[in-house]
Design a protein around this motif. Structure first.
Motif, mmCIF file in Angstrom:
data_model
loop_
_atom_site.group_PDB
_atom_site.id
_atom_site.type_symbol
_atom_site.label_atom_id
_atom_site.label_comp_id
_atom_site.label_asym_id
_atom_site.label_seq_id
_atom_site.Cartn_x
_atom_site.Cartn_y
_atom_site.Cartn_z
ATOM 1 N N ALA A 271 0.832 -1.210 0.000
ATOM 2 C CA ALA A 271 0.000 0.000 0.000
ATOM 3 C C ALA A 271 0.862 1.254 0.000
ATOM 4 N N SER A 272 1.948 1.223 0.760
ATOM 5 C CA SER A 272 2.856 2.383 0.824
ATOM 6 C C SER A 272 3.564 2.601 -0.505
ATOM 7 N N LEU A 273 3.965 1.510 -1.164
ATOM 8 C CA LEU A 273 4.655 1.633 -2.453
ATOM 9 C C LEU A 273 3.734 2.180 -3.536
ATOM 10 N N LEU A 274 2.461 1.836 -3.454
ATOM 11 C CA LEU A 274 1.504 2.364 -4.434
ATOM 12 C C LEU A 274 1.380 3.883 -4.332
ATOM 13 N N VAL A 275 1.473 4.403 -3.112
ATOM 14 C CA VAL A 275 1.375 5.856 -2.907
ATOM 15 C C VAL A 275 2.725 6.525 -3.127
ATOM 16 N N PHE A 276 3.790 5.913 -2.589
ATOM 17 C CA PHE A 276 5.137 6.486 -2.687
ATOM 18 C C PHE A 276 6.110 5.430 -3.228
ATOM 19 N N PRO A 277 6.227 5.304 -4.559
ATOM 20 C CA PRO A 277 7.165 4.326 -5.134
ATOM 21 C C PRO A 277 8.623 4.591 -4.734
ATOM 22 N N GLN A 278 8.906 5.806 -4.264
ATOM 23 C CA GLN A 278 10.273 6.146 -3.835
ATOM 24 C C GLN A 278 10.745 5.262 -2.679
ATOM 25 N N LEU A 279 9.787 4.645 -1.961
ATOM 26 C CA LEU A 279 10.129 3.809 -0.811
ATOM 27 C C LEU A 279 10.598 2.414 -1.220
ATOM 28 N N TYR A 280 10.555 2.113 -2.497
ATOM 29 C CA TYR A 280 10.924 0.775 -2.986
ATOM 30 C C TYR A 280 12.399 0.494 -2.714
ATOM 31 N N GLY A 281 12.683 -0.630 -2.076
ATOM 32 C CA GLY A 281 14.058 -1.086 -1.874
ATOM 33 C C GLY A 281 14.902 -0.112 -1.071
ATOM 34 N N GLU A 282 16.146 0.016 -1.465
ATOM 35 C CA GLU A 282 17.080 0.897 -0.755
ATOM 36 C C GLU A 282 16.680 2.368 -0.872
ATOM 37 N N GLY A 283 16.046 2.712 -1.993
ATOM 38 C CA GLY A 283 15.672 4.102 -2.222
ATOM 39 C C GLY A 283 16.760 4.916 -2.890
ATOM 40 N N TYR A 284 17.867 4.276 -3.247
ATOM 41 C CA TYR A 284 18.963 5.041 -3.882
ATOM 42 C C TYR A 284 18.538 5.601 -5.230
ATOM 43 N N HIS A 285 17.618 4.893 -5.918
ATOM 44 C CA HIS A 285 17.133 5.392 -7.202
ATOM 45 C C HIS A 285 16.424 6.737 -7.024
ATOM 46 N N ALA A 286 15.631 6.852 -5.966
ATOM 47 C CA ALA A 286 14.914 8.108 -5.698
ATOM 48 C C ALA A 286 15.889 9.203 -5.282
ATOM 49 N N MET A 287 16.918 8.826 -4.527
ATOM 50 C CA MET A 287 17.908 9.814 -4.082
ATOM 51 C C MET A 287 18.699 10.372 -5.265
#
Length: 426
Positions: A271-287
């Motif tokens: 549910a959290s990933l659907l709202v905020f995909p940035q939380l997926y895995g390590e999050g380095y991609h979002a950073m």
């Protein structure tokens, strides 16, 4: 010189030589493990995240699949024992009889990999640390003369793993000292120094690139009070992260059925990933995306919702990932939170107070401050973050802010997720 003294001197010399050779082997093996895990994780996390982004239904599938496979491996291959993270190392170094068995190497390697690539909101750093420590522990068990040097060989493995993972030999040594050993002797210096040297040579030969390719131009003295405020906020946020992990793990521990843990954890993560995909895995991609776009960030309703939502949810999702059977720790989550906190603070300062600060600098300093406060290791955080970006321009402000954040966190709550011990039940 008496015969007894001569024999003792020869024995010490032979032991030191054996330790040196063993440390070289440990350094190579731990570097190979760390680099392999890092590249495998980056590769498959990138593939699966992009597939999930294109087909959001996969955000519902990946977490439950990953946690289920981890449970299957643990139950059928890894002696039905859960991974406890860095606490396993403390249990081993604090006891003469407890050891890190050899199966802990593949257990943490594969469980850490599966946790992250299938969306678990943690990182591979602690998995690497414990697997590397297990390599050192297994080496110690091979020679009777190494019985007195278990901690030193475990620290050698840890330091080599951290060195290879973050391209920072100083961070590797400091982490082994600040978090694990807390003391230095000649054996520690020899074993850790040699293992780190081999690990660093290994990544130089492979031409490993810094995790984040950013260009820091300068920092300005007028921003220093804001840096200190960032340190205070990072200290408070680190306590929120620590307390979340402890509380949620304790709550999940009361659930007797492991399938129930996986289902509850997966539903919340998905549910959290659907709202905020940035939380997926390590999050380095979002950073990495934030680093590129940090200079153009503006305060909007959408921006505030995203930033505040992520800062609130990341500690909870990380805790649930770990509590429902995932492998990892607070390294990557701390840096992730610190980057988002730094960008939010810098953007608000520039928008409402015309502060003229550099958002990228706040992101880098925020990463170090959060890590320092979360693991109570300011010097490790300092050199680790500088090694990650391969730039020491912000060395002085990072040093001060790391000390401020650690002091703040320790004042509010004296424990980390590693040092906390639950009170015994009467």
């Amino acid at each position: 010189m008496s015969t007894t003294s001569h024999l003792r001197k020869n024995h010490k010399k032979i032991t030191l030589q054996k330790l040196a050779i063993t440390s070289v082997i440990i350094g190579f093996l731990c570097a190979f493990l760390a680099v392999s895990l890092k590249h495998l994780t980056e590769h498959y996390e990138y593939i699966l995240l992009h597939k999930a982004t294109a087909n959001r239904f996969l955000f519902l599938i990946f977490p439950i699949f990953g946690l289920s496979v981890i449970y299957f491996l643990r139950y059928y291959l890894f002696k039905k024992k859960e991974n406890k993270g860095i606490k396993e190392i403390f249990e081993s170094t604090g006891s003469r009889t407890k050891k890190l068995p050899v199966y802990k190497i593949p257990s943490h390697f594969f469980n850490g990999l599966l946790t992250v690539v299938f969306g678990g909101s943690t990182g591979i750093e602690v998995s690497t640390v414990v697997a590397s420590a297990a390599i050192g522990s297994v080496a110690q068990q091979k020679e009777n003369v190494f019985k007195r040097h278990k901690t030193e060989l475990i620290c050698a493995g840890i330091a080599a793993g951290i060195t290879a993972l973050f391209s920072s030999p100083i961070a590797g040594i400091l982490f082994a000292f600040e978090v694990i050993s807390k003391k230095v002797n000649r054996t520690f210096a020899v074993t850790t120094g040699l293992a780190v040297a081999i690990a660093y040579a290994f990544i130089l030969i492979l031409d490993e690139k810094p995790l984040f390719e950013v260009h820091i131009t300068a920092w300005h003295l007028h921003a220093f009070p804001y840096f200190l405020l960032l340190g205070l906020l990072a200290g408070v946020n680190s306590v929120y992260l620590t307390r979340s992990v402890i509380y949620i793990k304790n709550r999940f521990a009361k659930i007797g059925n492991h399938s129930t843990k996986i289902i509850i954890g997966s539903i919340i993560i998905s549910a959290s990933l659907l709202v905020f995909p940035q939380l997926y895995g390590e999050g380095y991609h979002a950073m990495k995306i934030l680093f590129v776009n940090s200079g153009s960030a503006v305060v909007t309703t959408s921006f505030l919702f995203t930033m505040i939502g992520i800062l609130f949810l990341k500690p909870i999702i990380t805790s649930i990932t770990l509590a429902s059977g995932g492998d990892g720790g607070v390294f990557a989550p701390s840096m992730f939170i610190g980057a988002f906190l730094g960008l939010l603070m810098a953007t608000v300062l520039n928008t409402f107070f015309d502060a003229g600060v550099i958002p990228l600098n706040f992101m880098i300093i925020g990463m170090a401050a959060m890590l320092s406060a979360s693991i109570h290791a300011p010097f490790t955080a300092l050199f680790l973050i500088c090694g990650l970006i391969n730039d020491y321009t912000l060395f002085f402000p990072i040093l001060i802010v790391c000390l401020v954040s650690k002091t703040t966190a320790k004042f509010i709550y004296p424990y980390t997720v590693y040092s906390y011990q639950p009170k015994p039940v009467n």
